[in-house]
Design an enzyme around this catalytic site. Structure first.
Site, short mmCIF file in Angstrom:
data_model
loop_
_atom_site.label_atom_id
_atom_site.label_comp_id
_atom_site.label_asym_id
_atom_site.label_seq_id
_atom_site.Cartn_x
_atom_site.Cartn_y
_atom_site.Cartn_z
N CYS A 100 11.78 2.80 5.85
CA CYS A 100 12.50 3.89 5.22
C CYS A 100 14.00 3.64 5.36
O CYS A 100 14.47 3.33 6.47
CB CYS A 100 12.11 5.22 5.86
SG CYS A 100 12.86 6.66 5.05
N HIS A 142 5.32 7.87 -0.64
CA HIS A 142 6.43 7.86 0.32
C HIS A 142 7.62 8.66 -0.22
O HIS A 142 8.22 9.47 0.49
CB HIS A 142 6.85 6.41 0.60
CG HIS A 142 8.01 6.25 1.52
ND1 HIS A 142 7.91 5.70 2.78
CD2 HIS A 142 9.33 6.56 1.37
CE1 HIS A 142 9.10 5.70 3.35
NE2 HIS A 142 9.99 6.21 2.51
N GLU A 143 7.94 8.45 -1.52
CA GLU A 143 9.09 9.15 -2.13
C GLU A 143 8.78 10.63 -2.33
O GLU A 143 9.64 11.48 -2.10
CB GLU A 143 9.46 8.50 -3.47
CG GLU A 143 9.77 7.01 -3.43
CD GLU A 143 10.80 6.64 -2.37
OE1 GLU A 143 10.76 5.47 -1.92
OE2 GLU A 143 11.62 7.49 -1.96
N HIS A 146 9.49 12.60 0.64
CA HIS A 146 10.91 12.91 0.84
C HIS A 146 11.29 14.21 0.13
O HIS A 146 12.15 14.95 0.61
CB HIS A 146 11.81 11.78 0.33
CG HIS A 146 11.99 10.63 1.28
ND1 HIS A 146 12.45 10.79 2.57
CD2 HIS A 146 11.79 9.30 1.13
CE1 HIS A 146 12.52 9.61 3.17
NE2 HIS A 146 12.12 8.69 2.32
O1 LIG Z 1 13.22 5.11 2.21
C1 LIG Z 1 12.79 4.82 1.08
O2 LIG Z 1 12.29 5.69 0.32
C2 LIG Z 1 12.80 3.37 0.64
C3 LIG Z 1 11.63 2.60 1.23
C4 LIG Z 1 10.44 2.76 0.28
C5 LIG Z 1 9.12 2.24 0.76
C6 LIG Z 1 9.00 1.01 1.45
C7 LIG Z 1 7.74 0.57 1.85
C8 LIG Z 1 6.60 1.34 1.58
C9 LIG Z 1 6.74 2.55 0.90
C10 LIG Z 1 7.98 2.98 0.48
C11 LIG Z 1 12.04 1.14 1.31
O3 LIG Z 1 12.28 0.48 0.32
S1 LIG Z 1 12.19 0.45 2.91
C12 LIG Z 1 12.72 -1.23 2.67
C13 LIG Z 1 11.76 -2.16 1.91
O4 LIG Z 1 12.14 -2.65 0.89
C14 LIG Z 1 10.37 -2.43 2.37
C15 LIG Z 1 9.96 -2.06 3.63
C16 LIG Z 1 8.65 -2.30 4.03
C17 LIG Z 1 7.75 -2.91 3.19
C18 LIG Z 1 8.16 -3.28 1.91
C19 LIG Z 1 9.45 -3.03 1.50
ZN LIG Z 2 11.96 6.72 2.91
#
Ligand SMILES: O=C(O)C[C@@H](Cc1ccccc1)C(=O)SCC(=O)c1ccccc1
Ligand SMILES: [Zn+2]
Length: 157
Positions: A100, A142-143, A146
């Site tokens: 996140c 995930h979004e 939020h």
């Molecule tokens: O905080 C956020 O919403 C962005 C988050 C989204 C997300 C990542 C992974 C799974 C579900 C949602 C990110 O992009 S964190 C950074 C990232 O690119 C990443 C992190 C872990 C796995 C894959 C990508």
């Molecule tokens: Zn997040």
């Protein structure tokens, strides 16, 4: 578009219930969407939600792309989803790694529905109904969390 500062865990804005967008044609909303896309790109994220840039509106970006962790993830044009909701979901949930932008340096295994049917308004105001699976379904959930004041660390088992 400008890159905005990302609120970090502990900021009360991340714990609020975001407000629905009333007028999609409002230039402030269109500029917010552009800023969200720019901020996610510069932060190297695969998504971002308006509350993370201290704007408590029900809008987020999904921008899936392949990564070492998710090599089969689809390459998506960053997509704005306004007043999004899940209208159906699969019985099974799968655990997957998440991070996140508001909780830097933390990764965790989070259970999410493997498949979801969603509805949202696109930035032109058209109602979209789509099925998402796997990593894109994960990002959407995930979004959406939020927008409801939830953060992935709340869901670690
Ligand atoms: O905080 C956020 O919403 C962005 C988050 C989204 C997300 C990542 C992974 C799974 C579900 C949602 C990110 O992009 S964190 C950074 C990232 O690119 C990443 C992190 C872990 C796995 C894959 C990508
Ligand atoms: Zn997040």
């Amino acid at each position: 578009a400008e890159q905005l500062e990302i609120a970090q865990l502990g900021n009360p804005i991340l714990r609020q219930n975001a407000q629905p967008v009333e007028d999609i044609t409002d230039t402030a909303i269109q500029q917010l969407i552009d800023s969200l896309i720019a901020t996610a790109a510069s932060a190297n994220g695969v998504g971002i939600a308006a509350p993370q840039v201290s704007q408590s509106y029900r809008v987020f970006i999904v921008a899936s792309r392949p990564s070492p962790r998710y090599p089969n993830a689809p390459e998506m044009v960053p997509t704005a989803m306004i007043n999004p909701k899940i209208i159906a979901y699969s019985a099974e949930r799968v655990k997957g790694w998440e991070g996140c932008l508001s909780v830097p340096g933390v990764r965790g295994l989070v259970p999410r529905y493997q498949a979801i049917t969603v509805e949202y308004l696109d930035r032109q105001g058209n109602l979209q109904r789509q099925e998402f699976t796997d990593f894109v379904a994960r990002i959407f959930q995930h979004e959406l969390d939020h927008l409801d004041g939830m953060v992935f660390v709340d869901r670690l088992e």
